[in-house]
Design an enzyme around this catalytic site. Structure first.
Site, PDB file in Angstrom:
ATOM      1  N   LYS A  30       0.840  -1.198   0.000  1.00 45.33           N
ATOM      2  CA  LYS A  30       0.000   0.000   0.000  1.00 45.33           C
ATOM      3  C   LYS A  30       0.878   1.252   0.000  1.00 45.33           C
ATOM      4  O   LYS A  30       1.760   1.395   0.844  1.00 45.33           O
ATOM      5  CB  LYS A  30      -0.917   0.014   1.226  1.00 45.33           C
ATOM      6  N   ASP A  62     -12.935  15.753  -3.385  1.00 42.62           N
ATOM      7  CA  ASP A  62     -13.007  17.047  -4.070  1.00 42.62           C
ATOM      8  C   ASP A  62     -14.303  17.051  -4.870  1.00 42.62           C
ATOM      9  O   ASP A  62     -15.124  16.142  -4.712  1.00 42.62           O
ATOM     10  CB  ASP A  62     -11.765  17.229  -4.971  1.00 42.62           C
ATOM     11  N   ARG A 202       2.092  -0.244  11.283  1.00 41.11           N
ATOM     12  CA  ARG A 202       3.054  -0.294  12.388  1.00 41.11           C
ATOM     13  C   ARG A 202       3.044  -1.631  13.100  1.00 41.11           C
ATOM     14  O   ARG A 202       4.079  -2.068  13.604  1.00 41.11           O
ATOM     15  CB  ARG A 202       2.768   0.861  13.353  1.00 41.11           C
TER      16      ARG A 202
END
Ligand code: C5P
Length: 222
Positions: A30, A62, A202
């Site tokens: 990723k 957006d 992590r």
């Protein structure tokens, strides 16, 4: 069988490639905002041309025309998954889908770093599970491939939308720190509850043996 996406949450291409080499022959990675804004589209294209499957976690948000244009350009890089915020609205999601019909578009519901108190502070009156369910329904109606959800909401969304790709970040092992994540879960439960795509960040690198941890997860996910 769930796909394991290893998050390359580093700022330099060399650091990313060191992690890819450390986990070889793993092929699904990723790329998020941090690394993308360093390596750019050419860096991503370089990896897809080498046969890596890339999940481009751009979290786009957006007006419909702008997001459609961005998604069309990103799809040309040969990436497998692209994320966009469901809060951009149904029209934005539909415009994106039309712009990249052969790429899996994944809606971000509510960031796993947010909790109920954060939503209240932003003026939301729905509860967090209600909001995630509503966003998942919007993504489904707009024709997206699936949504990003955190472990606590996974069972409810899986029941409502069993064919969705359910991408789950915030994965932690027992006794490990949640860091800035507020809604985390353990890998066994996430696979058992129907998560189709697990994001390993992590949690993978907090152990002395990331290779062994990834291998154990592969056995669990198949
Ligand atoms: O290190 P950790 O396991 O917390 O990594 C989580 C990864 O998943 C990060 O790359 C983060 O950008 C991503 N992510 C997330 N929450 C979402 C979508 C993606 O944490 N809703």
């Amino acid at each position: 069988m769930a796909t394991l996406w290893v998050a390359l949450d580093v700022s330099e291409r060399e650091a990313a490639e060191a992690r890819m080499a450390c986990l070889a022959p793993h092929r699904t990675f990723k790329v998020g905002l941090e690394l993308y804004h360093r390596i750019g589209p050419e860096g991503v294209l370089h990896w897809t041309q080498q046969g890596y499957e890339i999940f481009l976690d751009m979290k786009l948000h957006d007006i419909p025309r702008t997001v459609a244009g961005a998604v069309a350009n990103l799809a040309r890089l040969g990436v497998s998954l692209i994320t966009l915020h469901v809060s951009g609205g149904r029209q934005m999601l539909e415009a994106a889908r039309e712009a990249a019909p052969s790429t899996s578009l994944i809606g971000v519901t509510v960031l796993t770093s947010l909790g109920s108190e954060d939503l209240a502070g932003l003026g939301y009156t729905s509860s967090l599970p209600e909001l995630v369910a509503l966003y998942a329904q919007t993504a489904r109606v707009a024709g997206l491939a699936g949504v990003v959800v955190s472990a606590p909401e996974l069972p409810a969304i899986q029941r409502e939308w069993p064919r969705a790709r359910l991408v789950v970040p915030g994965i932690r092992w027992p006794g490990e720190a949640a860091d800035d994540q507020k809604r985390v879960g353990q890998p066994e439960a996430i696979v058992a509850q129907g998560g189709t795509d697990l994001v390993l960040g992590r949690g993978l690198w907090q152990t002395a043996d990331p290779v062994g941890r990834l291998e154990a997860l592969k056995r669990l996910a198949t």
